[in-house]
Design an enzyme around this catalytic site. Structure first.
Site, PDB file in Angstrom:
ATOM      1  N   SER A 149      -4.477   7.691  -0.333  1.00 33.64           N
ATOM      2  CA  SER A 149      -3.453   6.814  -0.588  1.00 33.64           C
ATOM      3  C   SER A 149      -3.212   6.864  -2.105  1.00 33.64           C
ATOM      4  O   SER A 149      -2.151   6.126  -2.400  1.00 33.64           O
ATOM      5  CB  SER A 149      -4.327   5.370  -0.313  1.00 33.64           C
ATOM      6  OG  SER A 149      -5.480   5.204  -1.164  1.00 33.64           O
ATOM      7  N   LYS A 189      -2.882   3.082 -10.618  1.00 33.74           N
ATOM      8  CA  LYS A 189      -2.487   3.049  -9.110  1.00 33.74           C
ATOM      9  C   LYS A 189      -2.487   1.479  -9.114  1.00 33.74           C
ATOM     10  O   LYS A 189      -3.137   0.681  -9.495  1.00 33.74           O
ATOM     11  CB  LYS A 189      -3.882   3.649  -8.160  1.00 33.74           C
ATOM     12  CG  LYS A 189      -3.696   3.299  -6.724  1.00 33.74           C
ATOM     13  CD  LYS A 189      -4.938   3.826  -6.099  1.00 33.74           C
ATOM     14  CE  LYS A 189      -4.602   3.947  -4.633  1.00 33.74           C
ATOM     15  NZ  LYS A 189      -5.633   4.535  -3.875  1.00 33.74           N
ATOM     16  N   SER A 198      -9.027   9.281  -1.263  1.00 25.15           N
ATOM     17  CA  SER A 198      -7.967   8.975  -1.901  1.00 25.15           C
ATOM     18  C   SER A 198      -7.716   9.567  -3.096  1.00 25.15           C
ATOM     19  O   SER A 198      -6.526   9.263  -3.400  1.00 25.15           O
ATOM     20  CB  SER A 198      -7.463   7.228  -1.626  1.00 25.15           C
ATOM     21  OG  SER A 198      -7.209   6.924  -0.281  1.00 25.15           O
TER      22      SER A 198
HETATM   23  N1  GLN Z   1      -7.811   7.839   4.404  1.00 26.46           N
HETATM   24  C1  GLN Z   1      -8.899   6.934   4.260  1.00 26.46           C
HETATM   25  C2  GLN Z   1      -8.507   5.664   4.711  1.00 26.46           C
HETATM   26  O1  GLN Z   1      -7.199   5.468   5.283  1.00 26.46           O
HETATM   27  C3  GLN Z   1      -9.373   7.011   2.928  1.00 26.46           C
HETATM   28  C4  GLN Z   1      -8.485   6.311   1.928  1.00 26.46           C
HETATM   29  C5  GLN Z   1      -9.020   5.806   0.649  1.00 26.46           C
HETATM   30  O2  GLN Z   1      -9.888   6.559  -0.044  1.00 26.46           O
HETATM   31  N2  GLN Z   1      -8.616   4.645  -0.121  1.00 26.46           N
HETATM   32  O3  GLN Z   1      -9.324   4.876   4.950  1.00 26.46           O
END
Ligand code: GLN
Length: 492
Positions: free
Chosen positions: A159, A84, A183
């Protein structure tokens, strides 16, 4: 005929060890497939074509040399992996899905990546992400969205959507992701693959670009639990460069040959089966619970009464931490700099043009929650409720070994469906946030499809450091089901 890119991690490693495939041929097969298909998915932000081939050749040479001397080989020698684009790899740009870091070339490598390189992996490239990992759909990437391999009009989740799409579409056998609020698990679920969010502190955060430092974890996505169990131990463990990393030794564990879950107490919390959850998701989770029961597990109702506060608590704490972490992108030290006539104007222009809308929203929310006068009312209060959420789990884990729940209230949604309504997007995270707030490990895995043919996932959560038992339990399920070996149609 099976293509090389259809091999799972364990199959690829067996082939490499037996010498029936070389890392170079395997890596070339993936690079060729990425070149042919990634224009449809857009899972990768950067390809490390040359580096990958160099690493693969080096792996093959090492294997050949050591064969002669009978010396021990690194455990993942020659295995391709995607990373990532929130984890630094020295000399390769790390954008974090943001314009502000579009040209940032890190001078060092994240510990998790470094350890896997030591274990012999070959890095294929850096995968797409919501900007600074803020999002649940990968639509917040400043560059382009990634498409769900099961249905190109739908999001892959986020994400770590690039990593999940890459694994689901067989562009990589495995990928690293990060999970601050879901994410790894939510994109794994949307793309029909398996994803581990480790215990907070189990994997070093050094070299992971910070979002919410008390919540961030580095996880891994593959097709099944067996593949995760091969990779995960090599990225985990104490790191003196991360003060929050645990010094508890990483245990070695094996997966049982026969699926038998007698003696396992699986908690089922009411609070995760709420009105509004997609019917097919609920049905699939119940069907999977029946299978766990058939395998010998005992299902026990548990209560996690503070679950409903996870969304408000997280969306105060994560933006508060983010607002502090993102202060470093000021145009002075690294990343984008917009030229201006004064220093203040330079800050404003750099941050104004470098950050996207969601990141700005989070910075404003976080700054507000931390400001004098509101700190007590929001930030402090949220910290207290975070403790209550953690205590719910502590109590539950006195009665049960693991807790079972859906990953997300729905399957993959359409592009744009929640883009104008940040709150609706935040609500998507309702089932994943509690494990982050409590610091617990959780494993998401595929359990079926909805009426549109989109994958449905569920997760098991465990007490701190329960990764071995999560992997063993899901492995048992995957020995008697084949959802994890289904694959999306090839684009035409
Ligand atoms: N959807 C959550 C956020 O926007 C989690 C994102 C993540 O785990 N990086 O913060």
């Amino acid at each position: 005929m099976t293509e090389l890119t259809d091999l799972s991690v364990h199959e690829a490693l067996t082939g490499l060890q037996k010498g029936s495939i070389s890392s170079r041929i395997l890596t070339q097969a993936y690079l060729a497939r990425i070149e042919r298909l990634d224009p449809h998915y857009r899972a990768f932000l950067t390809l490390t074509h040359e580096l990958a081939l160099q690493q693969a050749e080096q792996a093959d040479r090492l294997r050949a040399d050591r064969k002669r001397t009978d010396a021990k080989l690194p455990p993942l020698l020659g295995l391709p992996l995607a990373v990532k684009d929130l984890l630094c790899l020295q000399g390769v740009r790390c954008t974090c899905g943001s314009r502000i870091l579009e040209d940032f070339i890190p001078p060092y490598t994240a510990t998790a990546v470094e350890r896997l390189l030591q274990a012999g992996v070959v890095v294929l490239g850096k995968t797409n992400t919501d900007e600074f990992a803020m999002g649940s759909s990968t639509e917040n990437s400043a560059f382009f969205p990634t498409h769900n391999p099961w249905e190109p009009g739908r999001v892959p989740g986020g994400s770590s959507g690039g990593s999940a799409a890459a694994v689901a579409a067989h562009l990589s056998p495995a990928a690293l992701g990060t999970d601050t609020g879901g994410s790894v698990r939510q994109p794994a679920s949307f793309c029909g693959i398996t994803g581990l969010k480790p215990t907070y502190g189990r994997v070093s955060r050094y070299g992971l670009v910070a979002y919410g430092s008390s919540l961030d974890t580095v996880g891994v996505l593959t097709r099944d639990a067996q593949d995760i169990s091969l990779i995960f131990p090599h990225m985990a463990g104490y790191d003196k460069r991360d003060a929050t990393s645990s010094d508890r030794p990483v245990p070695s564990f094996s997966l049982p040959e026969h699926p038998d879950l007698h003696g396992l107490r699986l908690g089922v919390p009411d609070e995760y089966f709420i009105p509004g959850i997609q019917l097919e998701v609920e049905r699939a989770v119940h069907a999977a619970l029946d299978i766990f029961q058939t395998l010998g597990a005992e299902l026990i109702p548990v209560h996690l009464p503070h679950t409903e506060y996870a969304v408000p608590v997280y969306y105060i704490l994560a933006p508060a931490e983010a607002s502090a972490n993102l202060a470093r992108y000021d145009g002075v030290r690294y990343g984008l700099r917009q030229s201006s006539s004064s220093l203040l104007e330079m800050f404003e222009n750099t941050r104004g043009t470098g950050f996207g809308a969601e990141v700005k929203r989070r910075i404003m929310l976080g700054t507000y929650a931390l400001s004098a006068g509101y700190y007590e009312a929001y930030y402090s209060q949220a910290q207290k409720v975070r403790t209550l959420i953690k205590e719910d789990f502590d109590l539950a884990f006195r009665q049960v070994d693991l807790v079972a729940a859906p990953v997300a209230p729905s399957t993959a949604f359409r592009f744009g469906e929640h883009q104008d309504d940040p709150l609706a997007m935040y609500l998507e995270d309702i089932f994943t946030l509690p494990a982050n707030l409590a610091g617990e490990p959780a494993l998401a895995f595929p359990i079926g499809f909805d009426d549109y043919g989109l994958p449905v996932g569920m997760q098991l959560m465990g007490p701190h450091f329960a990764e071995p038992s999560l992997l063993q339990t899901v492995h048992a399920y995957q020995q008697v089901t084949d959802w994890h070996s289904r694959r999306p149609p090839e684009p035409v």
